[in-house]
Design an enzyme around this catalytic site. Structure first.
Site, PDB file in Angstrom:
ATOM      1  N   GLN A  65      67.240  54.392  27.018  1.00 22.57           N
ATOM      2  CA  GLN A  65      66.127  55.027  27.728  1.00 22.57           C
ATOM      3  C   GLN A  65      66.236  54.585  29.190  1.00 22.57           C
ATOM      4  O   GLN A  65      65.797  53.503  29.564  1.00 22.57           O
ATOM      5  CB  GLN A  65      64.779  54.604  27.132  1.00 22.57           C
ATOM      6  CG  GLN A  65      63.586  55.316  27.751  1.00 22.57           C
ATOM      7  CD  GLN A  65      62.246  54.766  27.269  1.00 22.57           C
ATOM      8  OE1 GLN A  65      62.171  53.679  26.691  1.00 22.57           O
ATOM      9  NE2 GLN A  65      61.176  55.504  27.519  1.00 22.57           N
ATOM     10  N   ASN A 114      87.426   7.426  22.039  1.00 24.31           N
ATOM     11  CA  ASN A 114      88.162   8.591  21.547  1.00 24.31           C
ATOM     12  C   ASN A 114      88.690   9.505  22.635  1.00 24.31           C
ATOM     13  O   ASN A 114      89.423  10.448  22.342  1.00 24.31           O
ATOM     14  CB  ASN A 114      87.276   9.404  20.597  1.00 24.31           C
ATOM     15  CG  ASN A 114      85.970   9.838  21.243  1.00 24.31           C
ATOM     16  OD1 ASN A 114      85.451   9.162  22.120  1.00 24.31           O
ATOM     17  ND2 ASN A 114      85.437  10.960  20.805  1.00 24.31           N
ATOM     18  N   ASP A 162      58.298  44.194  20.018  1.00 24.68           N
ATOM     19  CA  ASP A 162      57.499  43.018  20.371  1.00 24.68           C
ATOM     20  C   ASP A 162      56.348  42.783  19.394  1.00 24.68           C
ATOM     21  O   ASP A 162      55.379  42.101  19.719  1.00 24.68           O
ATOM     22  CB  ASP A 162      56.964  43.140  21.797  1.00 24.68           C
ATOM     23  CG  ASP A 162      56.081  44.368  22.000  1.00 24.68           C
ATOM     24  OD1 ASP A 162      55.908  45.141  21.033  1.00 24.68           O
ATOM     25  OD2 ASP A 162      55.567  44.560  23.119  1.00 24.68           O
ATOM     26  N   ASN A 181      52.884  40.141  24.615  1.00 22.96           N
ATOM     27  CA  ASN A 181      52.966  40.625  25.992  1.00 22.96           C
ATOM     28  C   ASN A 181      53.091  39.506  27.015  1.00 22.96           C
ATOM     29  O   ASN A 181      53.509  39.754  28.149  1.00 22.96           O
ATOM     30  CB  ASN A 181      51.738  41.476  26.330  1.00 22.96           C
ATOM     31  CG  ASN A 181      51.737  42.787  25.565  1.00 22.96           C
ATOM     32  OD1 ASN A 181      52.675  43.568  25.661  1.00 22.96           O
ATOM     33  ND2 ASN A 181      50.694  43.011  24.781  1.00 22.96           N
ATOM     34  N   GLU A 192      42.092  56.116  23.525  1.00 20.28           N
ATOM     35  CA  GLU A 192      42.457  54.872  24.191  1.00 20.28           C
ATOM     36  C   GLU A 192      41.200  54.114  24.606  1.00 20.28           C
ATOM     37  O   GLU A 192      40.157  54.714  24.895  1.00 20.28           O
ATOM     38  CB  GLU A 192      43.330  55.152  25.412  1.00 20.28           C
ATOM     39  CG  GLU A 192      44.698  55.734  25.084  1.00 20.28           C
ATOM     40  CD  GLU A 192      45.513  54.831  24.172  1.00 20.28           C
ATOM     41  OE1 GLU A 192      45.485  53.594  24.378  1.00 20.28           O
ATOM     42  OE2 GLU A 192      46.163  55.345  23.240  1.00 20.28           O
ATOM     43  N   GLY A 225      57.162  55.633  28.822  1.00 19.20           N
ATOM     44  CA  GLY A 225      56.211  55.653  27.726  1.00 19.20           C
ATOM     45  C   GLY A 225      56.862  55.741  26.358  1.00 19.20           C
ATOM     46  O   GLY A 225      58.055  56.031  26.212  1.00 19.20           O
ATOM     47  N   ASN A 264      82.122  -1.245   6.300  1.00 21.80           N
ATOM     48  CA  ASN A 264      80.982  -1.857   6.975  1.00 21.80           C
ATOM     49  C   ASN A 264      81.308  -1.993   8.458  1.00 21.80           C
ATOM     50  O   ASN A 264      82.249  -2.686   8.836  1.00 21.80           O
ATOM     51  CB  ASN A 264      80.662  -3.227   6.388  1.00 21.80           C
ATOM     52  CG  ASN A 264      79.344  -3.765   6.923  1.00 21.80           C
ATOM     53  OD1 ASN A 264      78.272  -3.326   6.525  1.00 21.80           O
ATOM     54  ND2 ASN A 264      79.432  -4.712   7.850  1.00 21.80           N
ATOM     55  N   LYS A 296      79.467  11.515  16.041  1.00 25.45           N
ATOM     56  CA  LYS A 296      79.839  12.858  16.474  1.00 25.45           C
ATOM     57  C   LYS A 296      81.161  13.256  15.834  1.00 25.45           C
ATOM     58  O   LYS A 296      82.142  12.529  15.894  1.00 25.45           O
ATOM     59  CB  LYS A 296      79.953  12.891  18.004  1.00 25.45           C
ATOM     60  CG  LYS A 296      80.153  14.275  18.617  1.00 25.45           C
ATOM     61  CD  LYS A 296      81.611  14.680  18.761  1.00 25.45           C
ATOM     62  CE  LYS A 296      82.383  13.785  19.686  1.00 25.45           C
ATOM     63  NZ  LYS A 296      83.788  14.263  19.860  1.00 25.45           N
ATOM     64  N   HIS A 308      73.987  -0.683  13.198  1.00 27.34           N
ATOM     65  CA  HIS A 308      73.357  -0.981  14.486  1.00 27.34           C
ATOM     66  C   HIS A 308      74.260  -0.630  15.666  1.00 27.34           C
ATOM     67  O   HIS A 308      75.454  -0.909  15.657  1.00 27.34           O
ATOM     68  CB  HIS A 308      73.025  -2.479  14.654  1.00 27.34           C
ATOM     69  CG  HIS A 308      72.810  -3.242  13.408  1.00 27.34           C
ATOM     70  ND1 HIS A 308      71.579  -3.369  12.827  1.00 27.34           N
ATOM     71  CD2 HIS A 308      73.672  -3.934  12.619  1.00 27.34           C
ATOM     72  CE1 HIS A 308      71.686  -4.109  11.737  1.00 27.34           C
ATOM     73  NE2 HIS A 308      72.944  -4.455  11.584  1.00 27.34           N
TER      74      HIS A 308
END
Length: 453
Positions: A73, A382, A103, A224, A155, A78, A373, A347, A359
């Site tokens: 569009q 790394n 929405d 909105n 409306e 509208g 351990n 990670k 720890h």
């Protein structure tokens, strides 16, 4: 046969954002994704998304979804003008058209199924979803006869005092007989204050047009601005949390907890305050999460405890204890009955069952065998400045406090690493490695220093 059209061309200026309104997120999905999800129960033969402002961005965000058609569009004139853009795309289509707003993200699939069934049963030209609002200000009012046939839509700004007493409003969700709609779409006019083509104007050209009330008016909540987005999030969260509490999940303080509706929980999970579960996360039975934890796109096994920790894109097997203040990320995989303790970051590492990292440690790109351990302050170094390298630590190995492993390096099984070691070479099974400067004592050092003053 039903086709679905989703209006997603607007900018949403009240959002005050460079992002198209329909791409703002609610829970685990964008607004437009939620609308698409709501209509899948209908098994639509075609799904058309009408795009305009930043249309390519909307298209790219939905590229993972199959069978979507995008209709441009170019000017946003509208809702009626938006549906007019479908005329060349649905030429010859013989079914019904369900029109949804990109929405309005809280519609339940059952609501749309009921709307479509009533539309077909009564062979309506159009059927629209309505609601009775406590405060209908700003919404168009729907007037019906005793058979719920629509006589007029007015409306809000055009209502007189008597008409404003009617609290039945237009929800903006429609089901049309496409061929009847296509015949009258060219009759729409922009002769109004907004100079727009309103889809509601087709009602005066069609018959019969029926109104169907939604069971819960909150379903038609539109977005909105940011305040309405926050309100919709609250509605969604209440739905999700009510569902899981009914399924045997305990929420200690529901108002402080957030759970995406993409999350899966098993029975007897306990969620403490200030805990947030996001994305494709699953939690096993009997696990206790929080307080103060974030888990995103991760799998947590049965009977796991997570305390004040962040877990993203990772897996934690059954019987583990994580935290406080642990961070698991980047496809970390933790085996059964492990302990990941205070101020530990893991990670892209695999830690096998019954291992402890209790720890102050960082393990990146590492593989640890069973029953390892890891002493306090252990680090895998790394990264060499160019690329990442792996550290492999065998079953039953014990690392002393303040150890550093300079990758790539491999330690065999049942190795003992002396505290303070910097290990740069591979170590065989069952060896003791001491990689540190021998302690040296210089007596009376203080006296030597003072004599030089």
């Amino acid at each position: 046969m039903v086709a679905v059209a989703i209006l997603a061309a607007g900018r949403g200026t009240r959002m005050k954002s460079n992002l198209p309104k329909v791409l703002h997120r609610l829970g685990g999905y964008s607004l437009v994704e939620r609308v698409l999800n709501s209509c899948q129960l209908l098994n639509p033969s075609r799904q058309l998304v009408i795009i305009g402002y930043e249309g390519e961005q909307v298209r790219d965000s939905l590229q993972q979804l199959d069978s979507l058609e995008f209709v441009e569009q170019k000017e946003q004139l509208g809702t009626g003008h938006a549906i007019q853009q479908l005329l060349p795309h649905l030429e010859g289509f013989q079914g019904d058209l369900l029109v949804l707003n990109g929405d309005v993200p809280l519609l339940r699939p059952q609501t749309l199924e009921n709307l479509l069934n009533i539309h077909k049963t009564h062979r309506n030209a159009a059927t629209l979803l309505t609601a009775h609002l406590p405060n209908p200000k700003g919404y168009g009012r729907v007037f019906c006869d005793n058979n719920n046939l629509v006589t007029q839509i007015v409306e809000d700004r055009d209502c007189n005092a008597a008409q404003k007493q009617n609290h039945r409003i237009n929800g903006g969700i429609y089901c049309f007989n496409w061929q009847q709609l296509a015949a009258v779409l060219p009759k729409l006019s922009a002769d109004n204050d907004q100079k727009e083509y309103y889809l509601t104007d087709v009602v005066k050209f069609l018959a019969p047009v029926m109104a169907v009330d939604v069971e819960d008016y909150l379903e038609i909540t539109g977005i909105n601005d940011r305040k309405q987005l926050a309100m919709a999030n609250g509605i969604l969260q209440n739905r999700v949390k009510d569902h899981w509490m009914a399924q045997g999940v305990t929420l200690i303080d529901p108002d402080s907890i957030t759970i995406d509706d993409t999350v899966e929980l098993q029975t007897d999970v306990i969620i403490e305050p200030q805990t947030h579960l996001r994305g494709k996360t699953s939690i096993g039975k009997g696990s206790r999460l929080g307080p103060g934890s974030l888990i995103e796109n991760s799998h947590i096994g049965d009977n796991v405890t997570v305390l004040y920790s962040v877990i993203t894109e990772s897996q934690v097997a059954s019987g583990c204890r994580v935290g406080p203040y642990s961070h698991l990320r980047g496809q970390a995989q933790i085996g059964e009955s492990c302990r990941i303790g205070n101020f530990v970051e893991i990670k892209k590492s695999v830690i096998e069952q019954k291992s402890n990292v209790a720890h102050l440690s960082y393990l990146g790109d590492a593989t640890l065998g069973e029953q390892v351990n890891v002493g306090a302050g252990t680090i895998t170094a790394n990264y060499d400045g160019v690329q990442k390298h792996r550290t492999i630590i065998g079953k039953g190995t014990k690392t002393g406090a303040n150890s550093v492993f300079v990758a790539p390096v491999t330690l065999g099984e049942e190795v003992t690493v002396a505290a303070g070691s910097v290990v740069t070479h591979d170590v065989p099974d069952r060896a003791l490695v001491i990689a540190r400067q021998r302690q040296r004592i210089i007596e009376e050092w203080k006296k030597t220093i003072e004599s030089k003053k």
